[in-house]
Design an enzyme around this catalytic site. Structure first.
Site, PDB file in Angstrom:
ATOM      1  N   HIS A  12      -9.464   1.126   4.884  1.00  0.00           N
ATOM      2  CA  HIS A  12      -8.199   1.321   5.595  1.00  0.00           C
ATOM      3  C   HIS A  12      -8.421   2.242   6.783  1.00  0.00           C
ATOM      4  CE1 HIS A  12      -4.050   2.468   6.459  1.00  0.00           C
ATOM      5  NE2 HIS A  12      -3.684   1.375   5.792  1.00  0.00           N
ATOM      6  N   GLY A  18       2.763   2.614  11.306  1.00  0.00           N
ATOM      7  CA  GLY A  18       3.647   3.764  11.241  1.00  0.00           C
ATOM      8  C   GLY A  18       4.256   4.166  12.573  1.00  0.00           C
ATOM      9  N   GLU A  34      -6.850   4.643   7.927  1.00  0.00           N
ATOM     10  CA  GLU A  34      -6.661   6.070   7.642  1.00  0.00           C
ATOM     11  C   GLU A  34      -7.888   6.661   6.952  1.00  0.00           C
ATOM     12  OE1 GLU A  34      -1.899   5.250   7.387  1.00  0.00           O
ATOM     13  OE2 GLU A  34      -3.014   5.561   5.525  1.00  0.00           O
ATOM     14  N   ASN A  42       0.873  -1.172   0.000  1.00  0.00           N
ATOM     15  CA  ASN A  42       0.000   0.000   0.000  1.00  0.00           C
ATOM     16  C   ASN A  42       0.912   1.224   0.000  1.00  0.00           C
ATOM     17  OD1 ASN A  42      -1.876   2.011   0.432  1.00  0.00           O
ATOM     18  ND2 ASN A  42      -2.286   1.450   2.564  1.00  0.00           N
ATOM     19  N   TRP A  43       0.997   1.884  -1.153  1.00  0.00           N
ATOM     20  CA  TRP A  43       1.928   3.006  -1.283  1.00  0.00           C
ATOM     21  C   TRP A  43       1.431   4.269  -0.582  1.00  0.00           C
ATOM     22  CZ3 TRP A  43       4.041   3.043  -7.037  1.00  0.00           C
ATOM     23  CH2 TRP A  43       4.710   1.831  -7.280  1.00  0.00           C
ATOM     24  N   LYS A  44       0.136   4.325  -0.263  1.00  0.00           N
ATOM     25  CA  LYS A  44      -0.474   5.500   0.369  1.00  0.00           C
ATOM     26  C   LYS A  44      -0.223   6.746  -0.504  1.00  0.00           C
ATOM     27  CE  LYS A  44      -0.152   3.252   4.833  1.00  0.00           C
ATOM     28  NZ  LYS A  44      -0.071   3.405   6.305  1.00  0.00           N
ATOM     29  N   GLU A  64      -5.508  -4.782  10.721  1.00  0.00           N
ATOM     30  CA  GLU A  64      -4.568  -3.716  11.047  1.00  0.00           C
ATOM     31  C   GLU A  64      -4.701  -3.342  12.521  1.00  0.00           C
ATOM     32  OE1 GLU A  64      -4.621  -0.521   7.650  1.00  0.00           O
ATOM     33  OE2 GLU A  64      -6.621  -0.711   8.496  1.00  0.00           O
ATOM     34  N   SER A 105       3.061  -2.445  10.571  1.00  0.00           N
ATOM     35  CA  SER A 105       4.533  -2.345  10.640  1.00  0.00           C
ATOM     36  C   SER A 105       5.215  -3.687  10.379  1.00  0.00           C
ATOM     37  CB  SER A 105       4.968  -1.765  11.992  1.00  0.00           C
ATOM     38  OG  SER A 105       4.548  -0.425  12.120  1.00  0.00           O
ATOM     39  N   GLY A 136       2.946  -1.178   4.317  1.00  0.00           N
ATOM     40  CA  GLY A 136       2.983   0.253   4.083  1.00  0.00           C
ATOM     41  C   GLY A 136       4.379   0.725   3.735  1.00  0.00           C
ATOM     42  N   GLY A 137       5.072   1.294   4.717  1.00  0.00           N
ATOM     43  CA  GLY A 137       6.374   1.911   4.468  1.00  0.00           C
ATOM     44  C   GLY A 137       7.373   1.014   3.773  1.00  0.00           C
TER      45      GLY A 137
END
Length: 251
Positions: free
Chosen positions: A96, A174, A98, A9-11, A168, A214, A235-236
């Site tokens: 998600h 994050g 967010e 997920n590049w966000k 999640e 994470s 994610g990251g």
């Protein structure tokens, strides 16, 4: 048999040239690997059509990070499920944390998004999970059960079986914190039991449930070794080809 899946997920990251470069790097890295999982990248809307033209879809799946709860009309700035599908994407992340937190997405909204995604041939990667206060209050089981029931349990067993779920722990996204292997296994097994209670053992056993908090190369192997953890929503670590591939290779 349910699939093992690693989805990036590049966000809201990467310009179009940067995204094309990253997608090519992941695509090329997969050429030399006998991946023991399906690999997907979910990218900004602006990138979808261009990335679709430079990857081998037999090797690397492509998805959007969201879609609208309407098919078309006067909804300025929204992107519909038919629009997403027209780019060549075949997956879409929905619900998600967010989106729930920053944009007020509710189970009613998500119910519509899931139906429209399925109607347009997209596979939803549907996210559920609790915030820190809910975890500390021991409400995490209740929270994920309600999120699943309210948004998804109107679906037929046939349609539900097309979904991928992603758990999640919002408190671990994050933050550098990660649920322990045992915490992840405990709640993934619980999620599977909730599905079984509604749709039966076969559907539950065939639903892929990804971990999304994470996850990185250093902890992926231990997480993925758990019987009810079927991969990760990343994610990251998905923003660099080498770290993303480190997670893919954890299988």
């Amino acid at each position: 048999m349910r699939k093992n899946i690693v989805a990036g997920n590049w966000k809201m990251n990467t310009t179009l040239p940067e995204g094309l470069q990253l997608a090519k790097e992941v695509n090329d890295a997969l050429k030399g690997v006998d991946a023991k999982c399906d690999v997907i990248i979910c990218v900004p809307f602006t990138h979808l059509a261009s990335i679709n033209g430079v990857i081998d879809k037999n090797r690397l799946g492509l998805g959007a990070e969201n879609c609208a709860d309407h098919v078309s009309g006067a909804y300025t700035g929204e992107v519909s499920a038919p629009m997403v599908a027209s780019t060549g994407a075949t997956y879409v992340i929905l619900g998600h944390s967010e989106r729930r937190q920053y944009y007020g997405e509710t189970s009613e909204t998500l119910k519509e998004k899931v139906k429209l995604a399925l109607a347009n041939g997209l596979t939803p990667i549907f996210c559920i999970g609790e915030v820190l206060e809910e975890r500390e209050a021991g409400k995490h089981f209740e929270v994920v059960k309600t999120q699943i029931e309210d948004a998804l349990f109107d679906l037929s067993a046939e349609d539900f079986s097309k979904l991928i779920l992603a758990y999640e722990p919002v408190w671990a996204i994050g933050t550098g914190k990660t649920a322990t292997d045992d915490q992840a296994q405990e709640i993934h097994a619980y999620i599977r039991s909730v599905i079984e209670g509604k749709y039966g053992k076969e559907v539950a056993e065939n639903t892929s449930i990804l971990y999304g908090g994470s996850c990185k190369p250093s902890n992926a192997k231990a997480l993925f070794a758990k019987p009810d953890v079927d991969g990760g929503l990343i994610g990251g670590a998905a923003l660099k080809a080498d770290s993303f591939m480190g997670i893919v290779e954890a299988f």
